[in-house]
Design an enzyme around this catalytic site. Structure first.
Site, PDB file in Angstrom:
ATOM      1  N   GLU A   1       7.960   2.529  12.563  1.00 57.27           N
ATOM      2  CA  GLU A   1       7.033   3.689  13.038  1.00 57.27           C
ATOM      3  C   GLU A   1       6.447   3.424  14.327  1.00 57.27           C
ATOM      4  OE1 GLU A   1       4.024   4.493  10.203  1.00 57.27           O
ATOM      5  OE2 GLU A   1       4.574   6.469  10.169  1.00 57.27           O
TER       6      GLU A   1
ATOM      7  N   GLY B   1      -1.884  -2.603  12.871  1.00 53.21           N
ATOM      8  CA  GLY B   1      -2.161  -3.582  12.441  1.00 53.21           C
ATOM      9  C   GLY B   1      -1.244  -3.912  11.449  1.00 53.21           C
ATOM     10  N   ALA B   2      -0.940  -3.139  10.569  1.00 46.68           N
ATOM     11  CA  ALA B   2      -0.042  -3.254   9.356  1.00 46.68           C
ATOM     12  C   ALA B   2       0.793  -2.018   9.089  1.00 46.68           C
ATOM     13  CB  ALA B   2      -0.728  -3.557   8.166  1.00 46.68           C
ATOM     14  N   MET B   3       1.934  -2.190   8.517  1.00 44.57           N
ATOM     15  CA  MET B   3       3.041  -1.193   8.537  1.00 44.57           C
ATOM     16  C   MET B   3       3.456  -0.955   7.103  1.00 44.57           C
ATOM     17  SD  MET B   3       4.650   1.165   9.504  1.00 44.57           S
ATOM     18  CE  MET B   3       5.902   1.935   8.708  1.00 44.57           C
ATOM     19  N   GLU B   4       3.497  -0.309   6.472  1.00 38.19           N
ATOM     20  CA  GLU B   4       3.806   0.229   4.913  1.00 38.19           C
ATOM     21  C   GLU B   4       5.345   0.180   4.742  1.00 38.19           C
ATOM     22  OE1 GLU B   4       2.552   2.450   6.887  1.00 38.19           O
ATOM     23  OE2 GLU B   4       3.462   4.521   6.746  1.00 38.19           O
ATOM     24  N   ASN B   5       6.412  -0.468   5.431  1.00 38.83           N
ATOM     25  CA  ASN B   5       7.710  -0.458   5.033  1.00 38.83           C
ATOM     26  C   ASN B   5       7.627  -0.721   3.500  1.00 38.83           C
ATOM     27  OD1 ASN B   5       8.196  -1.137   7.730  1.00 38.83           O
ATOM     28  ND2 ASN B   5       7.080  -3.109   7.313  1.00 38.83           N
TER      29      ASN B   5
ATOM     30  N   HIS C   1      -4.550   0.155   1.632  1.00 38.47           N
ATOM     31  CA  HIS C   1      -3.994   1.285   2.632  1.00 38.47           C
ATOM     32  C   HIS C   1      -2.555   1.280   2.593  1.00 38.47           C
ATOM     33  CE1 HIS C   1      -4.285   3.876   5.988  1.00 38.47           C
ATOM     34  NE2 HIS C   1      -2.945   3.389   6.297  1.00 38.47           N
ATOM     35  N   GLU C   2      -2.057   0.102   2.651  1.00 37.56           N
ATOM     36  CA  GLU C   2      -0.511  -0.004   2.938  1.00 37.56           C
ATOM     37  C   GLU C   2       0.021   0.166   1.459  1.00 37.56           C
ATOM     38  OE1 GLU C   2       0.560   0.249   5.845  1.00 37.56           O
ATOM     39  OE2 GLU C   2      -1.461  -0.197   6.796  1.00 37.56           O
TER      40      GLU C   2
ATOM     41  N   HIS D   1       0.201   3.703   0.559  1.00 37.85           N
ATOM     42  CA  HIS D   1       1.591   4.452   1.397  1.00 37.85           C
ATOM     43  C   HIS D   1       2.870   4.086   0.424  1.00 37.85           C
ATOM     44  CE1 HIS D   1       0.087   5.811   5.050  1.00 37.85           C
ATOM     45  NE2 HIS D   1      -0.230   4.746   5.613  1.00 37.85           N
TER      46      HIS D   1
HETATM   47 ZN   LIG Z   1      -1.281   4.133   7.164  1.00 39.95          ZN
END
Ligand SMILES: [Zn+2]
Length: 882
Positions: A161, A297-301, A333-334, A337
């Site tokens: 993303e 910073g972080a990604m919700e795969n 947060h992640e 998602h």
């Molecule tokens: Zn997010």
């Protein structure tokens, strides 16, 4: 689709049949009017089977894709997204297989497969053999290098993303195409692989490598696919709901993920309940990567969150209390998602805020549920200020916006999407009540699970659950840009209540004379100590009778997204009661009045009068807001030592007693927020050159000469921050030597950023030169340039421009259009405006130049504020020098 040819089922993870939706077919997209697609709609994907063989050393990979395709209208060609991929062959399997000729379009990021004979509508399989590049910034398939215990290491991760799946496989890389994925990857001996799903099987290959295959994913968009390959630890825990949660780290670091793992296990059942949908995958990992990105910073795969180590791992040597709280918040947060974004996905990037605004809001809610003592609900006021900062200027955009290009997708990840999104949800939840809001969200999840939506789908569900019209209000705040202004006038209190007139206008920082847009604004008003009253300001004006005769507060509780402008008489009453108001109102009033003062709606001294009344025992987030105002007042007098000294003297007098109460060192059993506040006070006082704090920091730093671990602990970062920013050449060299010797990537990256934080211009030049060497590491270099820009925006921008191609290579693709203008946005020189104009003309398209225009707007605003509010603020500090 053909089944995978995998030898053994691997029982590494317990996968219950109920929990694993494997084998689910692609969901036929619900027809949603007006959703753009960049690809022709003559065909859609049904399922992907992808096999990746990385050559980590060469930074290349080869790939095989088998894509189930449904052709919807007779065609001679299929166009998919592909970026930086070399396609060797492509065959359409069907009743009469045929090979394709391939044409790629680098600008459109597509590959078009053309066939000799027309393809009739029906189902086919497109087989593609190709190769691609392993990036050294976080986009597509990328590598992160670090020093391991036994030498240099390289681990691989993916970041898709937005939209970079096309850098690892040819795909319909748009969020409305949800399909199952079967992913396999070739893993070197001694390494492991992590994917969205548990491993389903592995096959030893003659060269000693292993082909690892993951279980089939549920139908999902391409941007959520994930894999990582490296020498990893994985720690796990069973959440009470029966889902296995895990944290994956570099080998040897597993225990550093314990805080995040506990958070996962705690939050997962809470979300199952809140959303009314059980987490649908058999496991949920959070994978830590060393390094950083300028974009995220972080990604919700789905099932395999990725986070950079700095916001996932706890290292007792450097992790501050604020970072511990942040790790929890990012996890929340992640994880939000996993439902809002993954289980239900926006149909197109126009509605990105449905993902990001919602996850931000949900994270705050969940964190507050488990850690009320952190008072994170108050942090929403900080978010509101960030959003207004971007929203009250000409360059703003609506929350729901038209997105056409890849650049625009990347640029949509901003404070309007995240923080204004969170603010608007907060306001609407408050308007309908938390139970009705949750009932609407549950209905939305149940209806659209494994599907795609647009924003109105949410409003319809909440409106039905609430039995109260909210769509019109929601449209006002999401389809038009800008910040409402509520002007408050009140008559004398009569019969125990205060008659109040509310008039709606628009708050603008750079165009206060513009004719205001109209909003329907839900307003909560109350008098100090009185009962709140609720009303909807509609049609520009409302009259309300507010119970009580005390100081009148509009936006009481501060859940509304608007600024409030009082008459001087009302402000005098507020000042009299300020010290005893609720913290949310204290913080909101301070932010509002400072913003109104700098924009010229009233004197800038109003906010400073409120700040002056902040009690010694103030809430930590109120102190935080006050500190940021003091720092920005100090910045206003850049180049005017006497002006800066006035602000610094006042700040020391106001803040030092608070620090004295907390003490300079952590105390056993103290409140978490006390530890956060201590760091904040030390940092602010240090920034403003407070002699006592600076001397103390230097004394502590000196101890490092004899004991390299002398500073280890939650204050290390804070102390080093003061020392580094005020460093002389010898101190800077000492820090540099430390950075060179440091092996732990998390600590090492921080030391390089500290080197860049120097106020000394000559040292800043050395930091910039160092950033262009291989020494800091591929993903730390751009961070260093960004840090130099805080103190030396002109220097950093000029340097980056002089080394434009090289610097662009140090930034991930998604950040490129924002990085350069961002460096300049802190500048106070009129010449920089012209430089940015020139930069935008040369290197940006009319569609992608918004970041340059934002930076230009910030510089012009700073120049204007110096001229208009500067003298008043100077007078105020002169009159309060004690
Ligand atoms: Zn997010």
């Amino acid at each position: 689709m053909t089944k995978l040819l995998i030898s053994t089922a691997f029982a590494a993870f317990a996968v219950s049949a109920a929990a694993a939706p494997t084998g689910a077919p692609a969901v036929p997209p619900r027809p949603i009017a007006g959703i753009p697609t960049q690809l022709p709609r003559t065909a859609r994907p049904l399922a992907y089977r992808i096999e990746i063989a990385p050559d980590a050393k060469a930074l290349r990979f080869s790939g095989k894709a088998q894509i189930g395709v449904q052709v919807l209208a007779a065609t001679r060609s299929l166009t998919l997204n592909a970026a930086d991929l070399q396609i060797a062959s492509a065959t359409l399997q069907g009743p009469a297989p045929q090979n394709a000729t391939v044409a790629t379009d680098a600008a459109a990021q597509t590959a078009t497969f053309t066939f000799a004979r027309p393809i009739a509508p029906g189902n086919y399989r497109l087989d593609i053999a190709y190769s691609g590049k392993i990036n050294q910034q976080a986009s597509g398939l990328f590598a992160l290098d670090y020093q391991g215990a036994s030498g240099p290491k390289r681990a691989l991760y993916t970041q898709f993303e937005a939209p970079d799946a096309r850098r690892m496989f040819p795909s319909w890389d748009e969020p409305q195409f949800r399909t199952p994925y079967d992913l396999s990857v070739v893993v070197p001996a001694g390494q492991t692989a992590i994917g969205n799903m548990p491993e389903r099987g592995r096959q030893k290959r003659p060269d000693g490598t292993m082909l690892v295959t993951f279980a089939t994913t549920p139908p999902m968009p391409s941007y959520l696919l994930f894999m990582a390959v490296g020498e990893f630890d994985r720690i796990t825990k069973m959440a009470s709901s029966g889902t296995e949660v895990g944290v994956v780290t570099k080998a040897g670091d597993g225990e550093k993920g314990r805080l995040a793992l506990d958070a996962e296990a705690e939050i997962l059942p809470y979300y199952n309940d809140y959303f009314g949908q059980r987490f649908p995958l058999p496991k949920l990992d959070n994978v830590a990567g060393p390094g950083s990105s300028q974009f995220f910073g972080a990604m919700e795969n789905w099932g395999a969150i990725f986070s950079f180590e700095s916001i996932l791992l706890v290292d007792p040597a450097i992790t501050t209390e604020a970072t511990r709280q942040r790790i929890y918040g990012v996890e929340a947060h992640e994880m939000a998602h996993q439902w809002f974004g993954d289980l239900v996905t926006m149909a197109w990037w126009n509605d990105l805020w449905l993902n990001e605004g919602f996850a931000s809001w949900m994270s705050t809610k969940a964190t507050d549920h488990f850690h009320p003592e952190w008072q994170v609900l108050l942090s929403r006021l900080d978010g509101r200020e960030q959003a207004i900062g971007l929203d009250a200027v000409r360059t703003t955009h609506p929350i729901v916006q038209n997105i056409a290009t890849v650049d625009e997708i990347s640029q949509a990840f901003d404070a309007i999407t995240y923080q204004k999104g969170e603010a608007v949800i907060t306001m609407l939840e408050n308007y309908v009540g938390p139970d009705a809001w949750r009932a609407g969200v549950r209905d939305y999840m149940a209806t659209y699970r494994f599907g795609n939506t647009v924003t109105d789908d949410l409003w319809t569900k909440v409106e039905r659950a609430a039995g109260k019209p909210i769509t019109a209000i929601a449209h006002d705040f999401t389809l038009q840009p800008g910040v409402p202004l509520i002007r408050v006038a009140a008559a004398a209190c009569r019969g125990g209540s205060t008659p109040v007139t509310l008039t709606q206008g628009e708050f603008s920082r750079d165009n206060p004379g513009k004719s205001a847009l109209t909003w329907r604004v839900p307003v909560v008003a109350g008098t100090a100590g009185g009962v709140d009253t609720r009303s909807l300001v509609s049609g520009g004006q409302a009259s309300v009778s507010v119970p009580g005769c005390g100081a009148l507060i509009v936006n009481k509780g501060q859940s509304g997204y608007y600024r409030t402008l009082y008459t001087p008489a009302l402000l005098d009453r507020i000042k009299g009661s300020y010290a005893s108001l609720a913290p949310a109102d204290q913080i909101g009033l301070l932010g509002d009045n400072w913003g109104l003062g700098l924009a010229g709606y009233q004197s800038a001294s109003v906010a400073l009068d409120l700040l002056d009344r902040m009690p010694a025992q103030a809430n930590s987030q109120l102190v935080d807001r006050a500190a940021s105002i003091l720092r920005s007042a100090h910045d206003l007098y850049e180049g005017d030592p006497a002006g800066q000294a006035r602000v610094a003297r006042y700040a020391s007098a106001k803040l030092s007693p608070m620090l004295a109460r907390l003490g300079m060192d952590a105390r056993a059993g103290e409140a978490s927020n006390d530890a956060v506040l201590r760091s904040e006070l030390i940092t602010t006082l240090g920034d403003l050159g407070d002699p006592a704090v600076t001397a103390d920091a230097r004394r502590r730093f000196a101890a490092l000469r004899t004991d390299p671990n002398a500073l280890n602990g939650p204050l290390r970062t804070t102390i080093l921050g003061i020392v580094a920013s005020s460093a002389d050449a010898a101190t800077w060299d000492q820090l540099h030597a430390q950075a060179l010797a440091e092996k732990v990537p998390l600590v090492r990256g921080q030391l390089y950023r500290l080197l860049a934080s120097t106020r000394d211009e000559a040292l800043a030049r050395r930091a910039l030169a160092l950033a262009l060497t291989d020494e800091p590491g591929a993903t730390t270099s751009s961070a260093m340039i960004g840090v130099v820009a805080y103190e030396h925006p002109d220097l950093a921008f000029d340097f980056a421009l002089a080394n434009r191609v090289k610097v662009a290579g140090l930034v991930d693709a998604s950040s490129s259009s924002r990085f350069f203008p961002g460096l300049a946005s802190g500048s106070s020189t009129p010449a920089m405006v012209a430089k940015l104009q020139d930069y935008a003309t040369r290197y940006m398209t009319p569609q992608s130049r918004r970041p340059a225009d934002i930076a230009i707007g910030r510089i012009n605003d700073r120049l204007r504020v110096r001229k208009t509010a500067g003298p008043v603020i100077a007078q105020w500090f002169e009159a309060h020098k004690g």
